[in-house]
Design a protein around this motif. Structure first.
Motif, PDB file in Angstrom:
ATOM      1  N   UNK A 223      33.677  39.011  13.234  1.00 49.01           N
ATOM      2  CA  UNK A 223      34.987  39.648  13.043  1.00 49.01           C
ATOM      3  C   UNK A 223      35.752  39.758  14.351  1.00 49.01           C
ATOM      4  N   UNK A 224      35.002  39.807  15.444  1.00 51.72           N
ATOM      5  CA  UNK A 224      35.649  39.992  16.744  1.00 51.72           C
ATOM      6  C   UNK A 224      35.878  38.667  17.482  1.00 51.72           C
ATOM      7  N   UNK A 225      35.705  37.546  16.804  1.00 50.83           N
ATOM      8  CA  UNK A 225      35.812  36.255  17.487  1.00 50.83           C
ATOM      9  C   UNK A 225      37.240  35.985  17.980  1.00 50.83           C
ATOM     10  N   UNK A 226      37.348  35.565  19.208  1.00 50.05           N
ATOM     11  CA  UNK A 226      38.643  35.262  19.822  1.00 50.05           C
ATOM     12  C   UNK A 226      39.047  33.819  19.535  1.00 50.05           C
ATOM     13  N   UNK A 227      38.123  32.921  19.820  1.00 52.34           N
ATOM     14  CA  UNK A 227      38.424  31.500  19.640  1.00 52.34           C
ATOM     15  C   UNK A 227      37.124  30.725  19.763  1.00 52.34           C
ATOM     16  N   UNK A 228      37.237  29.433  19.659  1.00 50.13           N
ATOM     17  CA  UNK A 228      36.080  28.550  19.698  1.00 50.13           C
ATOM     18  C   UNK A 228      36.189  27.680  20.958  1.00 50.13           C
ATOM     19  N   UNK A 229      35.074  27.492  21.636  1.00 49.45           N
ATOM     20  CA  UNK A 229      35.066  26.570  22.777  1.00 49.45           C
ATOM     21  C   UNK A 229      34.738  25.194  22.209  1.00 49.45           C
ATOM     22  N   UNK A 230      35.735  24.326  22.195  1.00 52.08           N
ATOM     23  CA  UNK A 230      35.553  23.067  21.481  1.00 52.08           C
ATOM     24  C   UNK A 230      35.412  21.878  22.420  1.00 52.08           C
ATOM     25  N   UNK A 231      35.364  22.146  23.719  1.00 51.13           N
ATOM     26  CA  UNK A 231      35.136  21.037  24.653  1.00 51.13           C
ATOM     27  C   UNK A 231      34.984  21.545  26.068  1.00 51.13           C
ATOM     28  N   UNK A 232      34.168  20.828  26.828  1.00 49.52           N
ATOM     29  CA  UNK A 232      33.935  21.215  28.220  1.00 49.52           C
ATOM     30  C   UNK A 232      33.551  19.983  29.010  1.00 49.52           C
ATOM     31  N   UNK A 233      34.170  19.808  30.141  1.00 46.68           N
ATOM     32  CA  UNK A 233      33.754  18.713  31.025  1.00 46.68           C
ATOM     33  C   UNK A 233      33.997  19.068  32.482  1.00 46.68           C
ATOM     34  N   UNK A 234      33.096  18.599  33.331  1.00 47.66           N
ATOM     35  CA  UNK A 234      33.228  18.832  34.771  1.00 47.66           C
ATOM     36  C   UNK A 234      33.473  17.505  35.467  1.00 47.66           C
ATOM     37  N   UNK A 235      34.281  17.538  36.511  1.00 48.63           N
ATOM     38  CA  UNK A 235      34.543  16.319  37.283  1.00 48.63           C
ATOM     39  C   UNK A 235      34.399  16.649  38.760  1.00 48.63           C
ATOM     40  N   UNK A 236      33.578  15.879  39.437  1.00 51.70           N
ATOM     41  CA  UNK A 236      33.391  16.113  40.859  1.00 51.70           C
ATOM     42  C   UNK A 236      34.186  15.080  41.663  1.00 51.70           C
ATOM     43  N   UNK A 240      41.517   9.860  41.394  1.00 53.53           N
ATOM     44  CA  UNK A 240      42.937   9.826  41.051  1.00 53.53           C
ATOM     45  C   UNK A 240      43.162  10.514  39.707  1.00 53.53           C
ATOM     46  N   UNK A 241      44.435  10.604  39.326  1.00 52.93           N
ATOM     47  CA  UNK A 241      44.750  11.342  38.096  1.00 52.93           C
ATOM     48  C   UNK A 241      44.181  10.656  36.856  1.00 52.93           C
ATOM     49  N   UNK A 242      44.031   9.328  36.918  1.00 50.74           N
ATOM     50  CA  UNK A 242      43.567   8.649  35.701  1.00 50.74           C
ATOM     51  C   UNK A 242      42.131   9.047  35.360  1.00 50.74           C
ATOM     52  N   UNK A 243      41.344   9.340  36.393  1.00 44.91           N
ATOM     53  CA  UNK A 243      39.981   9.806  36.104  1.00 44.91           C
ATOM     54  C   UNK A 243      40.016  11.125  35.322  1.00 44.91           C
ATOM     55  N   UNK A 244      40.936  11.997  35.721  1.00 48.03           N
ATOM     56  CA  UNK A 244      41.047  13.283  35.027  1.00 48.03           C
ATOM     57  C   UNK A 244      41.609  13.090  33.618  1.00 48.03           C
ATOM     58  N   UNK A 245      42.611  12.235  33.521  1.00 48.66           N
ATOM     59  CA  UNK A 245      43.221  11.988  32.202  1.00 48.66           C
ATOM     60  C   UNK A 245      42.186  11.390  31.249  1.00 48.66           C
ATOM     61  N   UNK A 246      41.368  10.469  31.757  1.00 51.01           N
ATOM     62  CA  UNK A 246      40.312   9.910  30.903  1.00 51.01           C
ATOM     63  C   UNK A 246      39.364  11.004  30.416  1.00 51.01           C
ATOM     64  N   UNK A 247      39.023  11.918  31.332  1.00 53.85           N
ATOM     65  CA  UNK A 247      38.100  12.997  30.956  1.00 53.85           C
ATOM     66  C   UNK A 247      38.740  13.908  29.913  1.00 53.85           C
TER      67      UNK A 247
END
Lengths: 364, 406
Positions: A223-236, A240-247
């Motif tokens: 009943x107290x649920x805020x939202x769902x975590x539907x994805x997670x990714x880490x990038x080290x 460039x931006x395309x690496x992030x966009x791909x992720x």
């Protein structure tokens, strides 16, 4: 990995430079800071910690333990199946004080309590003691990945056993010594800036912040649920931006949605024109038509600041509203908020992507 | 989840050796790293012994293959040297061959350099070489140095759960492989002697001024050591694709918490017992399956009693051989779980049990006795390696002998 498990935020406890410790309100007042250091607006600690124990605790310990207690109470959870904390600097106040005693007292007349509380897992151990919890207990301390790796670990624990509920949190505190050093190396702003004008004032470096943000995660929609975590990714250290966009695209396609389904993007920039570069390039490239929000003018920047960002996203889900103070454009039409994506970075090297989706079952 | 996790490589540097072979020789020759402190500038040099690596930072830079003056902390240098050996040992020449991650662990990161330069670092009126150490006290800093040196980009993380840190790094590495996030994980830890740590333990009055004596009735505390140790973990699929020597299988592990006291273990050993029991449960093993336990055995009054009680209560009629190897290496803190995982792998590989040095007098509270002499001509199939730490952290790893190929 074909099995589908949902990860719900069932409770939160957030102590930050804003008034955030009461979950029944959402940023009711805004604090502004003039000297590049943002410090917690604190609740009455004695509401959460017994007064005898309170006297021996450091500031960070009190903040961390109280946030964890608020979170467990909010979720109605008495016994977590795991406690995972994340921190870049741990209880740096105690660490610094003990180090200074060593340096200045010629290694004599030292205070052992400072050393004990300087241990990075002292708060996760303290929560275990307070809750009498013998279960899984660990602490991640890797700069801007600490919180995301803790979240990833919690999700793996729940994937293996969906009956588990994990208490996890990120915490860090401001510190004079770190502040002085980070000004020298350019990580913090040299010239004073009003915190709320951070993003209107170009410059190198960010603001020093602090906070403790705890979450109860489980696979049941309560009943107290805020939202769902539907994805997670880490990038080290993406090149460039395309690496992030791909992720980001990987995260979205894993969740079965497109960029146009993202209602809000939380941009974890810190006000450093160089280090914010890739984040801003990604915003321009794929989120130009999306409602963008920022938060580090409210929390300041620190290793685990993305935990504040996660709290912000979860509150926007619950309240179905976007505070004016975080908006950087005005695109959101007022339609239901269903998907919020956070792209955080720490010093332009540790990047984290988290997708928060509506807890309703229709999409899942 | 049925994925099996294998150890394919290891690398280690401590006061008793620069690499795995030297460690095996020292362990077999009962040679210890116990010594007077020479390199760490501390007022306690003549009073508090330690297990110091007698190699200067300049020489470590040379061994690691990095230039001096570029901010590599001793913690990062030991880490690079041991990870280099671990990768060679696992015959990995290209970390891009598969999704490869690094999980290091440390209790204080580059505190040694930070404390030595702190006054200058916070004084903007002075400039100098010390600026290279501005951020070494970030616990993740050394891990990024190691990752960047080897070009590891798929995953980098740092664990800090006091003296159980490297064991928890190994558990997380195994979990990430089982969940299909990564293919290969390099897991371990690095900690060096610092004035901060030496004085911290000294202020708690748990340092022995002599050579530590785990499980002895007259034990009187810890000696600190320094070192780094990393293992390479891989899935069955990776071994089918790239067949190589397998050192052992990681068949079980567990992490639990005493929830008893900030620095002390529960006196009845409940936390330690739970930790070992859960590792056995995960492997589906009985207590009689365990041949040897590499104990945490720090030689504090508190740890050794609670750990021994836990062993006595859990194993009952089937007490396996057990010993602490802390008299060889001292307590290497965050690295200890990695160091002792490697000693366990060497035991399995060579069918030998390393003894608990310095044991003389039976503890009156218990009936069990640690292994007193080097034991060969036995078969070591399953080993438990315990690491317990401040914050009530209890971690056990279970390694098992396996056939040479999958």
């Amino acid at each position: 990995m074909s099995k589908k498990t949902a990860y719900y935020i069932q409770g939160m406890g957030n102590i930050s430079p804003q008034r955030t410790f009461d979950n029944s309100e959402f940023l009711p007042e805004i604090s502004e800071y003039q000297e590049n250091v943002l410090m917690c607006v604190r609740p009455e600690f004695k509401n959460y910690i017994n007064p005898v124990a309170l006297r021996r605790m450091s500031r960070m310990f009190k903040i961390g333990l109280s946030a964890a207690k608020i979170c467990a109470q909010d979720a109605g959870m008495e016994m977590p199946d795991g406690i995972i904390t994340a921190s870049g600097y741990g209880c740096i106040g105690d660490t610094s004080r003990f180090m200074l005693e060593v340096i200045e007292n010629g290694e004599k007349q030292l205070t052992p309590t400072l050393f004990m509380q300087s241990t990075y897992n002292s708060i996760s151990g303290g929560i275990a003691m307070a809750m009498k919890c013998n279960n899984y207990n660990t602490t991640y301390v890797h700069r801007g990945f600490a919180f995301e790796t803790a979240l990833q670990d919690a999700m793996m624990q729940i994937y293996d056993d969906p009956s588990k509920r994990i208490l996890l949190g990120g915490f860090d505190e401001t510190n004079d010594g770190q502040f002085a050093i980070c000004i020298r190396t350019g990580y913090h702003r040299k010239d004073f800036v009003n915190s709320l004008s951070l993003f209107q004032t170009e410059g190198r470096g960010t603001l020093q912040g602090e906070g403790a943000s705890f979450f109860t995660i489980g696979s049941e929609k309560t009943d107290n649920t805020y939202c769902r975590i539907s994805g997670l990714q880490l990038l080290y250290a993406p090149k460039d931006k395309s690496e992030i966009i791909n992720a980001i695209n990987d995260v979205l396609s894993e969740a079965g949605i497109d960029i146009k389904d993202v209602d809000i993007v939380i941009n974890g920039i810190g006000g450093d024109t160089i280090n914010d570069g890739l984040n801003n390039q990604v915003m321009d490239a794929i989120f130009a038509d999306t409602q963008q929000v920022v938060f580090k003018h409210l929390s300041g920047d620190y290793c685990t600041a993305s935990s504040f960002g996660l709290w912000l996203g979860a509150q926007m889900h619950r309240y179905q509203t976007i505070p004016e103070i975080v908006k950087t454009n005005h695109i959101h039409s007022g339609a239901p908020i269903r998907n919020i994506l956070m792209l955080n970075h720490f010093r332009g090297k540790n990047y984290g992507i988290v997708l928060l989706s509506t807890p309703s079952d229709e999409q899942f | 989840m049925s994925t099996r996790i294998f150890v394919t490589g290891m690398g280690i540097i401590t006061s008793i050796g620069m690499n795995t072979d030297e460690h095996f020789d020292s362990l077999m020759g009962l040679r210890t790293g116990f010594s007077k402190i020479e390199l760490l500038p501390t007022v306690h040099r003549d009073i508090l012994p330690a297990f110091e690596i007698k190699i200067t930072d300049s020489e470590l830079c040379r061994l690691a293959g990095v230039p001096e003056g570029e901010g590599y902390s001793r913690t990062a240098l030991l880490g690079i040297i041991s990870v280099k050996e671990a990768l060679q040992s696992a015959q990995i020449s290209d970390v891009k061959e598969a999704r490869t991650g690094l999980i290091s662990s440390t209790t204080v990161g580059g505190m040694r350099e930070f404390e030595a330069n702190y006054k200058e670092l916070i004084d903007p009126s002075v400039e100098g070489d010390f600026m290279q150490f501005a951020h070494v006290v970030d616990t993740g800093e050394h891990a990024e140095r190691i990752a960047d040196y080897f070009g590891i980009r798929d995953y980098v993380n740092t664990v800090s759960t006091a003296c159980s840190s490297a064991s928890n790094a190994i558990i997380l590495g195994a979990e990430l492989i089982k969940h299909g996030k990564l293919d290969r994980m390099i897991c371990g830890g690095s900690d060096v002697l610092s004035r901060f740590t030496l004085n911290g333990f000294n202020s708690l009055m748990i340092l022995d001024k002599g050579h530590n004596r785990p499980f002895d009735a007259n034990r009187s505390g810890v000696n600190l050591g320094e070192g780094a140790a990393f293992v390479v973990l891989e899935s069955e699929e990776m071994l089918q694709k790239y067949p190589r020597k397998i050192w052992a299988e990681l068949t079980g592990y567990s992490n639990s918490n005493d929830a008893y006291h900030q620095t002390a273990s529960s006196p009845d050993g409940d936390g330690a017992l739970l930790s070992m029991q859960r590792a056995l449960d995960m492997a589906g093993m009985k207590t009689s399956d365990i041949d040897y336990i590499n104990c945490h055995g720090t030689a504090t009054e508190n740890n050794d009693l609670s750990e021994a009680l836990a062993i006595q209560n859990l194993f009952g009629e089937h007490i396996p051989l057990f010993a602490s190897t802390k008299p060889y290496t001292g307590h290497t803190l965050a690295a200890a779980g990695g160091v002792e995982a490697i000693f366990s792998l060497l035991s399995i590989d060579h069918d030998v049990a390393f003894p608990n040095l310095n044991f003389e007098e039976q503890m009156p509270e218990i009936t069990i006795t640690p292994l007193k002499s080097l034991t060969k001509n036995i078969t070591i199939t399953n080993i438990l390696s315990n690491s317990f730490g401040f914050g009530g952290s209890n971690t056990s790893l279970l390694f098992s002998k396996t056939k040479q190929t999958v």
